[in-house]
Design a protein around this motif. Structure first.
Motif, PDB file in Angstrom:
ATOM      1  N   UNK A   1       0.829  -1.203   0.000  1.00 43.76           N
ATOM      2  CA  UNK A   1       0.000   0.000   0.000  1.00 43.76           C
ATOM      3  C   UNK A   1       0.865   1.255   0.000  1.00 43.76           C
ATOM      4  N   UNK A   2       0.246   2.353  -0.427  1.00 43.03           N
ATOM      5  CA  UNK A   2       0.833   3.686  -0.343  1.00 43.03           C
ATOM      6  C   UNK A   2      -0.260   4.617   0.178  1.00 43.03           C
ATOM      7  N   UNK A   3       0.107   5.859   0.457  1.00 42.84           N
ATOM      8  CA  UNK A   3      -0.868   6.852   0.915  1.00 42.84           C
ATOM      9  C   UNK A   3      -1.237   7.777  -0.244  1.00 42.84           C
TER      10      UNK A   3
ATOM     11  N   UNK B   1      -3.048  10.952   3.750  1.00 44.01           N
ATOM     12  CA  UNK B   1      -4.117  10.427   2.908  1.00 44.01           C
ATOM     13  C   UNK B   1      -4.451   8.985   3.230  1.00 44.01           C
ATOM     14  N   UNK B   2      -5.536   8.470   2.668  1.00 44.87           N
ATOM     15  CA  UNK B   2      -5.926   7.084   2.920  1.00 44.87           C
ATOM     16  C   UNK B   2      -4.950   6.098   2.288  1.00 44.87           C
ATOM     17  N   UNK B   3      -4.812   4.934   2.907  1.00 44.80           N
ATOM     18  CA  UNK B   3      -3.964   3.876   2.351  1.00 44.80           C
ATOM     19  C   UNK B   3      -4.695   3.200   1.198  1.00 44.80           C
TER      20      UNK B   3
ATOM     21  N   UNK C   1      -8.201   1.104  -4.849  1.00 45.74           N
ATOM     22  CA  UNK C   1      -8.603   2.332  -5.529  1.00 45.74           C
ATOM     23  C   UNK C   1      -9.434   1.940  -6.742  1.00 45.74           C
ATOM     24  N   UNK C   2     -10.723   2.231  -6.705  1.00 44.58           N
ATOM     25  CA  UNK C   2     -11.636   1.852  -7.782  1.00 44.58           C
ATOM     26  C   UNK C   2     -12.013   3.114  -8.554  1.00 44.58           C
TER      27      UNK C   2
ATOM     28  N   UNK D   1     -13.625  -0.395   2.811  1.00 40.25           N
ATOM     29  CA  UNK D   1     -12.447  -1.105   2.338  1.00 40.25           C
ATOM     30  C   UNK D   1     -11.869  -0.522   1.057  1.00 40.25           C
ATOM     31  N   UNK D   2     -12.624   0.336   0.388  1.00 40.23           N
ATOM     32  CA  UNK D   2     -12.173   0.861  -0.893  1.00 40.23           C
ATOM     33  C   UNK D   2     -12.107   2.386  -0.870  1.00 40.23           C
TER      34      UNK D   2
END
Length: 352
Positions: free
Chosen positions: A20-22, A28-30, A67-68, A93-94
């Motif tokens: 993961x990244x931010x 920011x969100x992961x 990330x959708x 979760x997304x």
């Protein structure tokens, strides 16, 4: 690094979930280091098996692809509606991204314009919230720049939507480095989405350096060159369905297609050395090219097949050598044909 396992695609890949990244910096969100582009589920690439597409979304979550990405223009809103049940089931979760700005016309599917007026932005966000069935959009992109509206005014309207709680983070698509800096001065920009691949590297002139400088996450769309980099076909007139939009893309037709297909030889050779697919090598290249610039990158390849989704995600573990990167370096400079038949609304056109 995670231990290796065998993916359903039948190739060696990592144990999931992916790293993961931010998004947009440390606060920011992961999100997974690879995202999912949902556009092709609703149109552009021929017919869709909706059950298979829903299974592909489930596979994305299993792999850590969180990330959708969608837009109100995809399927005239149908893409957002398709994603709504998935978003409702997995809201925490997304990270859900959508876009405004491209106006579609029901009477002519090929006709479109760009509208970034404040009134249009507000109508668009309400429509997307309704179709997605959410109270807040995690990442809201300006799909293209509207030359008829002051850029800062459009970004200012997006900033108001953040204050009102309708969106959490602001994104831009197809902007130059100067435009990104201008927008960032109005409100922090979390993400920049533009085409970036072995076939398309124009963003490296100004947009990529500006994003790295500002701490903006770069979200490459079409990291597989709209499928050309998979090596699955060479001539749109022979290999694609009649309703596939790539039939109108300059790079996919005639002499251009033949010339571009020949450029994939080093990609195939490197893939064979890694026991990987050409698509995985193309995705690994994007990840490593971003690292050269000190940039956080989250490519969003799209697919409607579970096996292909997991194959794509497995590419996040592939590491290319300097020698391999050198073999891939000349490809973009030899590509025949523009990205689109009409390049007016791309960042490259404004930098030319």
């Amino acid at each position: 690094m995670s231990a290796s396992t065998t993916t359903p695609a039948g190739r060696t890949g990592p144990a999931f979930p992916i790293d993961t990244v931010r998004l947009g910096g440390p606060d920011g969100p992961a999100i997974g280091v690879q995202g999912f582009g949902a556009m092709g589920i609703s149109e552009f690439y021929g017919g869709t098996d909706e059950a298979a597409a829903r299974d592909t979304l489930d596979a994305a979550l299993e792999a850590g692809v969180t990330l959708i990405d969608t837009a109100d223009a995809y399927g005239h809103g149908a893409n957002e509606e398709f994603l709504a049940p998935f978003a409702a089931a997995h809201r925490d979760e997304i990270v859900l991204a959508t876009k405004f700005g491209i106006e579609r016309h029901a009477d002519d599917p090929l006709r479109r314009g760009v509208n970034n007026s404040p009134a249009y932005i507000r109508r668009s966000v309400e429509g997307s919230l309704r179709r997605l069935g959410v109270d807040t959009i995690d990442l809201y992109y300006m799909h293209r720049i509207d030359p008829a509206v002051p850029f800062a005014e459009s970004v200012g309207t997006m900033a108001e939507l953040v204050k009102e709680g309708k969106i959490r983070h602001i994104g831009l698509s197809e902007v130059t480095g100067a435009e990104l800096r201008e927008a960032h001065a109005v409100h922090p920009i979390a993400a920049l989405q533009s085409e970036w691949s072995l076939f398309s590297r124009g963003v490296e002139r100004t947009a990529v350096p500006a994003a790295a400088e500002l701490g903006v996450t770069f979200v490459p769309y079409s990291p597989l060159g709209r499928g050309f980099l998979t090596g699955a076909f060479a001539d749109a007139s022979k290999d694609l369905a009649d309703d596939d939009f790539r039939r109108r893309q300059p790079r996919f037709n005639g002499e251009n297609a033949a010339r571009n297909a020949a450029l994939l030889d080093p990609v195939r050779a490197i893939a064979a050395d890694h026991g990987a697919t050409p698509a995985q090598i193309a995705l690994a290249w994007v990840q490593q090219r971003a690292a050269v610039h000190g940039l956080t990158v989250v490519p969003i390849p799209g697919t409607r097949k579970r096996a292909r989704l997991l194959e794509n995600a497995a590419a996040t573990r592939i590491r290319l050598s300097e020698a391999e990167l050198g073999l891939l370096e000349p490809i973009a400079g030899r590509v025949a044909g523009d990205r689109y038949p009409d390049m007016r609304y791309t960042s490259e056109e404004r930098e030319a």
